[in-house]
Write an enzyme that holds these catalytic residues in place. Structure first.
Site, PDB file in Angstrom:
ATOM      1  N   ASP A   1      44.673  48.827  76.491  1.00 26.82           N
ATOM      2  CA  ASP A   1      46.076  49.181  76.272  1.00 26.82           C
ATOM      3  C   ASP A   1      46.755  49.496  77.612  1.00 26.82           C
ATOM      4  O   ASP A   1      47.922  49.149  77.835  1.00 26.82           O
ATOM      5  CB  ASP A   1      46.165  50.399  75.356  1.00 26.82           C
ATOM      6  CG  ASP A   1      45.145  50.308  74.235  1.00 26.82           C
ATOM      7  OD1 ASP A   1      45.528  50.032  73.097  1.00 26.82           O
ATOM      8  OD2 ASP A   1      43.932  50.469  74.523  1.00 26.82           O
TER       9      ASP A   1
ATOM     10  N   ARG B   1      47.578  46.390  79.329  1.00 24.09           N
ATOM     11  CA  ARG B   1      48.787  45.807  78.731  1.00 24.09           C
ATOM     12  C   ARG B   1      50.038  46.503  79.260  1.00 24.09           C
ATOM     13  O   ARG B   1      51.052  45.861  79.534  1.00 24.09           O
ATOM     14  CB  ARG B   1      48.712  45.931  77.201  1.00 24.09           C
ATOM     15  CG  ARG B   1      47.693  44.980  76.601  1.00 24.09           C
ATOM     16  CD  ARG B   1      47.470  45.229  75.116  1.00 24.09           C
ATOM     17  NE  ARG B   1      46.612  44.187  74.558  1.00 24.09           N
ATOM     18  CZ  ARG B   1      45.859  44.327  73.476  1.00 24.09           C
ATOM     19  NH1 ARG B   1      45.849  45.483  72.808  1.00 24.09           N
ATOM     20  NH2 ARG B   1      45.117  43.329  73.033  1.00 24.09           N
TER      21      ARG B   1
ATOM     22  N   ARG C   1      43.390  49.149  62.104  1.00 25.60           N
ATOM     23  CA  ARG C   1      42.072  49.360  62.704  1.00 25.60           C
ATOM     24  C   ARG C   1      41.268  50.352  61.873  1.00 25.60           C
ATOM     25  O   ARG C   1      40.056  50.248  61.760  1.00 25.60           O
ATOM     26  CB  ARG C   1      42.226  49.874  64.130  1.00 25.60           C
ATOM     27  CG  ARG C   1      42.763  48.830  65.082  1.00 25.60           C
ATOM     28  CD  ARG C   1      42.634  49.328  66.526  1.00 25.60           C
ATOM     29  NE  ARG C   1      43.125  48.329  67.452  1.00 25.60           N
ATOM     30  CZ  ARG C   1      44.304  48.395  68.053  1.00 25.60           C
ATOM     31  NH1 ARG C   1      45.115  49.402  67.825  1.00 25.60           N
ATOM     32  NH2 ARG C   1      44.685  47.455  68.892  1.00 25.60           N
TER      33      ARG C   1
ATOM     34  N   HIS D   1      42.946  54.601  70.437  1.00 27.56           N
ATOM     35  CA  HIS D   1      43.175  53.164  70.639  1.00 27.56           C
ATOM     36  C   HIS D   1      43.677  52.663  69.284  1.00 27.56           C
ATOM     37  O   HIS D   1      42.902  52.267  68.427  1.00 27.56           O
ATOM     38  CB  HIS D   1      41.870  52.467  71.044  1.00 27.56           C
ATOM     39  CG  HIS D   1      41.970  50.961  71.033  1.00 27.56           C
ATOM     40  ND1 HIS D   1      42.840  50.257  71.819  1.00 27.56           N
ATOM     41  CD2 HIS D   1      41.302  50.035  70.301  1.00 27.56           C
ATOM     42  CE1 HIS D   1      42.699  48.958  71.579  1.00 27.56           C
ATOM     43  NE2 HIS D   1      41.779  48.800  70.658  1.00 27.56           N
TER      44      HIS D   1
HETATM   45  P1  NAD Z   1      33.510  38.633  65.647  1.00 33.72           P
HETATM   46  O1  NAD Z   1      33.511  38.650  64.174  1.00 33.72           O
HETATM   47  O2  NAD Z   1      33.850  37.391  66.379  1.00 33.72           O
HETATM   48  O3  NAD Z   1      32.075  39.091  66.188  1.00 33.72           O
HETATM   49  C1  NAD Z   1      31.350  40.126  65.652  1.00 33.72           C
HETATM   50  C2  NAD Z   1      29.890  39.798  65.832  1.00 33.72           C
HETATM   51  O4  NAD Z   1      29.117  40.936  65.417  1.00 33.72           O
HETATM   52  C3  NAD Z   1      29.414  38.610  64.964  1.00 33.72           C
HETATM   53  O5  NAD Z   1      28.780  37.661  65.794  1.00 33.72           O
HETATM   54  C4  NAD Z   1      28.452  39.244  63.957  1.00 33.72           C
HETATM   55  O6  NAD Z   1      27.404  38.365  63.590  1.00 33.72           O
HETATM   56  C5  NAD Z   1      27.949  40.434  64.757  1.00 33.72           C
HETATM   57  N1  NAD Z   1      27.392  41.519  63.939  1.00 33.72           N
HETATM   58  C6  NAD Z   1      27.900  42.107  62.847  1.00 33.72           C
HETATM   59  N2  NAD Z   1      27.078  43.081  62.414  1.00 33.72           N
HETATM   60  C7  NAD Z   1      26.022  43.108  63.272  1.00 33.72           C
HETATM   61  C8  NAD Z   1      24.845  43.896  63.358  1.00 33.72           C
HETATM   62  N3  NAD Z   1      24.592  44.862  62.470  1.00 33.72           N
HETATM   63  N4  NAD Z   1      23.978  43.662  64.372  1.00 33.72           N
HETATM   64  C9  NAD Z   1      24.235  42.669  65.275  1.00 33.72           C
HETATM   65  N5  NAD Z   1      25.332  41.898  65.242  1.00 33.72           N
HETATM   66  C10 NAD Z   1      26.213  42.111  64.250  1.00 33.72           C
HETATM   67  O7  NAD Z   1      34.481  39.828  66.100  1.00 33.72           O
HETATM   68  P2  NAD Z   1      35.176  40.008  67.533  1.00 33.72           P
HETATM   69  O8  NAD Z   1      36.494  39.336  67.524  1.00 33.72           O
HETATM   70  O9  NAD Z   1      34.179  39.712  68.585  1.00 33.72           O
HETATM   71  O10 NAD Z   1      35.475  41.573  67.513  1.00 33.72           O
HETATM   72  C11 NAD Z   1      34.415  42.510  67.604  1.00 33.72           C
HETATM   73  C12 NAD Z   1      34.958  43.930  67.573  1.00 33.72           C
HETATM   74  O11 NAD Z   1      35.700  44.207  68.752  1.00 33.72           O
HETATM   75  C13 NAD Z   1      35.922  44.203  66.398  1.00 33.72           C
HETATM   76  O12 NAD Z   1      35.646  45.466  65.855  1.00 33.72           O
HETATM   77  C14 NAD Z   1      37.276  44.219  67.068  1.00 33.72           C
HETATM   78  O13 NAD Z   1      38.248  44.952  66.366  1.00 33.72           O
HETATM   79  C15 NAD Z   1      36.908  44.867  68.378  1.00 33.72           C
HETATM   80  N6  NAD Z   1      37.899  44.777  69.463  1.00 33.72           N
HETATM   81  C16 NAD Z   1      38.002  45.875  70.257  1.00 33.72           C
HETATM   82  C17 NAD Z   1      38.933  45.911  71.268  1.00 33.72           C
HETATM   83  C18 NAD Z   1      39.053  47.156  72.118  1.00 33.72           C
HETATM   84  O14 NAD Z   1      40.021  47.327  72.883  1.00 33.72           O
HETATM   85  N7  NAD Z   1      38.097  48.062  72.031  1.00 33.72           N
HETATM   86  C19 NAD Z   1      39.762  44.797  71.494  1.00 33.72           C
HETATM   87  C20 NAD Z   1      39.610  43.683  70.697  1.00 33.72           C
HETATM   88  C21 NAD Z   1      38.682  43.675  69.658  1.00 33.72           C
END
Ligand code: NAD
Length: 319
Positions: free
Chosen positions: A151, A154, A91, A178
């Protein structure tokens, strides 16, 4: 008296963002949802698709694609935009790219006149929450991240499965970063009202050794899922809805979200990290001080130090 409309602006319509949006619609949370993404076509297509589900949803909702100016009158801006975690990538590898994205999003949202609450989910979530806090210079209560909410879900699922009770009867928290240094505050885990130590004493289903195995499963869950399907999104989507309801409905719900710690936990002073906090219309109203065991304090300090190093690597110094 007419109820004020509740508006959510979602930035990032990828897997996580759309799992969140789909769960909002299914649960009837919010009156208005604006989808914002750098890929405008994607946001528009997603809005159209969701709108076609409205006749079957529990309540009406105005759903549209928009841009940052639509954040102006939102109650909550949820950020899921950024690069997703890839196989074999930690991460923290994502840190530099996403920190830049987050600063620019923060500026654009604030330029709209937005005066609500920021909820961050993009990883590394603790660091990026701190980046938004730093960029916005807003009060700490109004900027927070999902932290260890997923988490903890989970953990509740794994433990519930092991001892065959409903996961809603498992109480306790995963705390800290996280990420890989997160830990379970086992001294505070209960099954209904029964401490986990008493459950272990009396049950053949679970031993002290099993707790390490459960912790490892929880910590490594994201890697296991990513190995199989490239990303994790449904559970975080539902978790974000739970947090959203706590804010919009002024619930005072205790959740292990990531927010700026001050004197509540000296080990983590000056950083955003997952600790139990009261979430309501103000955002994070307060952080709950727990009497952690000596071992747990050491783990929290370790987690906090890892985050401090990452923050330092992007030039963010902590108090
Ligand atoms: P993804 O690639 O499917 O989606 C990301 C989206 O962000 C895309 O649609 C992209 O076009 C958009 N994007 C990128 N830069 C941008 C900007 N400057 N302005 C507007 N839109 C923008 O990714 P995902 O699978 O949806 O994951 C998103 C995030 O969530 C990742 O960082 C991932 O690690 C995180 N995540 C967090 C948790 C948590 O517990 N917090 C859990 C799972 C995933």
């Amino acid at each position: 008296m007419k109820r004020a409309k509740k508006k959510i602006a979602l930035i990032g319509t990828g897997f996580v963002g759309m799992s969140y949006a789909y769960s909002l619609l299914n649960q009837g949370v919010g009156d208005e949802l604006v989808l914002i993404d750098m890929n405008r076509d994607k946001a528009e297509g997603e809005a159209m698709d969701l709108n076609h589900g409205l006749p079957f949803a529990p309540s009406s909702m105005l759903i549209k694609a928009g841009d940052f100016s639509d954040c102006e009158d939102a109650d909550l801006v949820v950020v899921t935009a950024g690069a997703a975690q890839k196989e074999g990538q930690s991460r923290l590898d994502l840190l530099k790219i996403n920190a830049g994205i987050m600063r620019s999003i923060t500026r654009d949202v604030i330029a709209s006149g937005f005066d609500g609450i920021f909820l961050i989910a993009t990883n590394p979530v603790d660091i990026l929450t701190q980046v938004v806090l730093d960029e916005s210079k807003w009060p700490k209560s109004r900027v927070f991240g999902s932290g260890c909410t997923l988490d903890t879900a989970r953990l509740r699922h794994e433990l519930a499965k092991r001892i065959n009770v409903d996961s809603r009867n498992i109480h306790g928290f995963v705390l800290g970063e996280h990420g890989d240094s997160e830990f379970v505050a086992w001294s505070k885990v209960t099954v209904s009202v029964k401490p986990i130590a008493d459950v272990i004493d009396e049950s053949p289903d679970i031993s002290w050794e099993d707790l390490d195995e459960i912790h490892a499963k929880v910590r490594d869950a994201a890697y296991e899922i990513i190995n199989r399907k490239n990303a994790t999104y449904y559970a975080i989507g539902i978790a974000l809805v739970r947090i959203t309801k706590a804010v919009l409905n002024d619930e005072n719900l205790i959740l292990p979200v990531s927010s700026l710690v001050e004197n509540e936990y000296p080990e983590a002073c000056g950083i955003c990290i997952g600790l139990p906090a009261k979430v309501n219309r103000q955002g994070v109203a307060s952080i709950l001080s727990l009497k952690l065991s000596e071992q747990e304090r050491v783990k929290l300090a370790n987690s906090a130090n890892i985050l401090r190093e990452s923050l330092a690597s992007i030039g963010l110094t902590t108090g």
